[in-house]
Write an enzyme that holds these catalytic residues in place. Structure first.
Site, PDB file in Angstrom:
ATOM      1  N   LEU A  23      -2.573   1.524  18.617  1.00 39.05           N
ATOM      2  CA  LEU A  23      -2.077   2.801  19.129  1.00 39.05           C
ATOM      3  C   LEU A  23      -2.859   3.208  20.377  1.00 39.05           C
ATOM      4  O   LEU A  23      -4.042   2.894  20.510  1.00 39.05           O
ATOM      5  CB  LEU A  23      -2.218   3.869  18.035  1.00 39.05           C
ATOM      6  CG  LEU A  23      -1.308   3.615  16.825  1.00 39.05           C
ATOM      7  CD1 LEU A  23      -1.781   4.411  15.616  1.00 39.05           C
ATOM      8  CD2 LEU A  23       0.148   3.933  17.146  1.00 39.05           C
ATOM      9  N   ASN A  56       0.837  -1.216   0.000  1.00 37.59           N
ATOM     10  CA  ASN A  56       0.000   0.000   0.000  1.00 37.59           C
ATOM     11  C   ASN A  56       0.863   1.254   0.000  1.00 37.59           C
ATOM     12  O   ASN A  56       0.539   2.233  -0.679  1.00 37.59           O
ATOM     13  CB  ASN A  56      -0.949  -0.003   1.205  1.00 37.59           C
ATOM     14  CG  ASN A  56      -2.193  -0.821   0.933  1.00 37.59           C
ATOM     15  OD1 ASN A  56      -3.026  -0.429   0.127  1.00 37.59           O
ATOM     16  ND2 ASN A  56      -2.303  -1.974   1.576  1.00 37.59           N
ATOM     17  N   ASP A  90     -10.440  -0.182  14.796  1.00 42.43           N
ATOM     18  CA  ASP A  90     -11.119  -0.312  13.497  1.00 42.43           C
ATOM     19  C   ASP A  90     -12.543   0.229  13.511  1.00 42.43           C
ATOM     20  O   ASP A  90     -13.395  -0.216  12.726  1.00 42.43           O
ATOM     21  CB  ASP A  90     -11.128  -1.777  13.032  1.00 42.43           C
ATOM     22  CG  ASP A  90      -9.723  -2.324  12.786  1.00 42.43           C
ATOM     23  OD1 ASP A  90      -8.826  -1.523  12.468  1.00 42.43           O
ATOM     24  OD2 ASP A  90      -9.524  -3.546  12.932  1.00 42.43           O
ATOM     25  N   SER A 133     -11.510  -0.902   3.417  1.00 42.84           N
ATOM     26  CA  SER A 133     -12.003   0.383   3.926  1.00 42.84           C
ATOM     27  C   SER A 133     -10.822   1.255   4.336  1.00 42.84           C
ATOM     28  O   SER A 133      -9.878   0.763   4.948  1.00 42.84           O
ATOM     29  CB  SER A 133     -12.868   0.175   5.184  1.00 42.84           C
ATOM     30  OG  SER A 133     -13.885  -0.777   4.962  1.00 42.84           O
ATOM     31  N   ASN A 148      -6.276   4.824   8.368  1.00 40.10           N
ATOM     32  CA  ASN A 148      -5.821   3.435   8.282  1.00 40.10           C
ATOM     33  C   ASN A 148      -6.542   2.749   7.130  1.00 40.10           C
ATOM     34  O   ASN A 148      -7.662   3.119   6.793  1.00 40.10           O
ATOM     35  CB  ASN A 148      -6.167   2.710   9.597  1.00 40.10           C
ATOM     36  CG  ASN A 148      -5.765   1.248   9.592  1.00 40.10           C
ATOM     37  OD1 ASN A 148      -4.651   0.906   9.186  1.00 40.10           O
ATOM     38  ND2 ASN A 148      -6.653   0.364  10.017  1.00 40.10           N
TER      39      ASN A 148
HETATM   40  C1  GAR Z   1      -3.174  -4.810   3.870  1.00 40.20           C
HETATM   41  O1  GAR Z   1      -4.029  -5.804   3.367  1.00 40.20           O
HETATM   42  C2  GAR Z   1      -3.885  -3.963   4.896  1.00 40.20           C
HETATM   43  O2  GAR Z   1      -5.241  -3.760   4.594  1.00 40.20           O
HETATM   44  C3  GAR Z   1      -3.739  -4.816   6.130  1.00 40.20           C
HETATM   45  O3  GAR Z   1      -2.427  -5.315   6.077  1.00 40.20           O
HETATM   46  C4  GAR Z   1      -2.035  -5.434   4.706  1.00 40.20           C
HETATM   47  C5  GAR Z   1      -0.745  -4.703   4.522  1.00 40.20           C
HETATM   48  O4  GAR Z   1      -0.201  -4.971   3.276  1.00 40.20           O
HETATM   49  N1  GAR Z   1      -3.946  -4.040   7.305  1.00 40.20           N
HETATM   50  C6  GAR Z   1      -4.529  -4.507   8.400  1.00 40.20           C
HETATM   51  O5  GAR Z   1      -4.908  -5.665   8.506  1.00 40.20           O
HETATM   52  C7  GAR Z   1      -4.668  -3.505   9.530  1.00 40.20           C
HETATM   53  N2  GAR Z   1      -5.440  -4.054  10.593  1.00 40.20           N
HETATM   54  P1  GAR Z   1       0.978  -4.090   2.706  1.00 40.20           P
HETATM   55  O6  GAR Z   1       2.083  -4.075   3.773  1.00 40.20           O
HETATM   56  O7  GAR Z   1       1.414  -4.800   1.480  1.00 40.20           O
HETATM   57  O8  GAR Z   1       0.444  -2.719   2.433  1.00 40.20           O
END
Ligand code: GAR
Length: 196
Positions: A89, A8, A141, A132, A103
């Site tokens: 956090l 991301n 969340d 989301s 987030n």
């Molecule tokens: C993503 O799928 C994000 O939505 C999730 O971790 C992954 C990170 O991927 N986040 C969560 O689960 C937060 N609770 P990335 O490091 O490749 O961006």
């Protein structure tokens, strides 16, 4: 802020050239997180702030968050994006950055907060899932949603195939949501995401 591979973050880096935001700092709580290399390649300053203290003990949440806060302020940060940042956090941190802290979560919130989202979505035989982007508030969340994207869940999906489908839409969703915030087109007001 990241904890892992940073795909991301990669999407935000790719978007920033003509966007109303500029990534000035990438902070990871995990040394060697893949996202740190992506940031460094793009010429962005990186910093590792471990959540572990000496002898492998965890720092208190307040001490860890105070270090994050100081680093963000020193870097002149205005908006904090959590992009696969896997630490909860403290209330104090989320309040200090209220309205400027967002987030991305791999579900259609408020459904499937927390971890192991894709396993639980498949287990529940949902026909749709998604991602989301939301304002971060003290409750996990639970902050107001800025933007969502939907994907189908296939009967033969594994958590990995579903995660990959969701991730693809995350990479479009996060830049779009951050643009809205950076442009002042969405604000957190009295606990609501207000557009306009
Ligand atoms: C993503 O799928 C994000 O939505 C999730 O971790 C992954 C990170 O991927 N986040 C969560 O689960 C937060 N609770 P990335 O490091 O490749 O961006």
């Amino acid at each position: 802020m990241i904890s892992g591979r940073g795909s991301n973050l990669g999407a935000l880096i790719a978007d920033q050239a003509n966007a109303p935001y500029k990534i000035v700092s990438v902070i990871s709580n995990i040394e060697g997180a893949g996202g740190l290399a992506r940031a460094a390649e793009a010429g962005i300053a990186t910093q590792v702030i471990p959540h572990k203290g000496p002898l492998g003990t965890n720092k208190t949440r307040e001490d860890f968050d105070a270090e994050l806060d100081a680093a963000l302020r020193a870097a002149g940060v205005e908006i904090v994006c959590l992009a696969g940042f896997m630490r909860i956090l403290s209330d104090g941190f989320t309040r200090a950055w209220e309205g400027r802290l967002i987030n991305i979560h791999p579900s259609l919130l408020p459904a499937y907060k927390g971890t192991h989202v894709h396993e639980r979505v498949i287990e529940a035989r949902e026909s749709q899932s998604g991602a989301s982007v939301h304002f971060v508030v003290p409750e996990l969340d639970a902050g107001p949603v800025i933007a969502q994207a939907r994907v189908p869940v296939h009967a033969d999906d594994s958590p990995d195939t579903l995660a990959a489908r969701v991730l693809e839409v995350e990479h479009k969703l996060y830049p779009a949501a951050l643009r809205l915030l950076a442009d002042g087109k969405v604000k957190l007001e009295k606990g609501l995401a207000v557009f306009g």
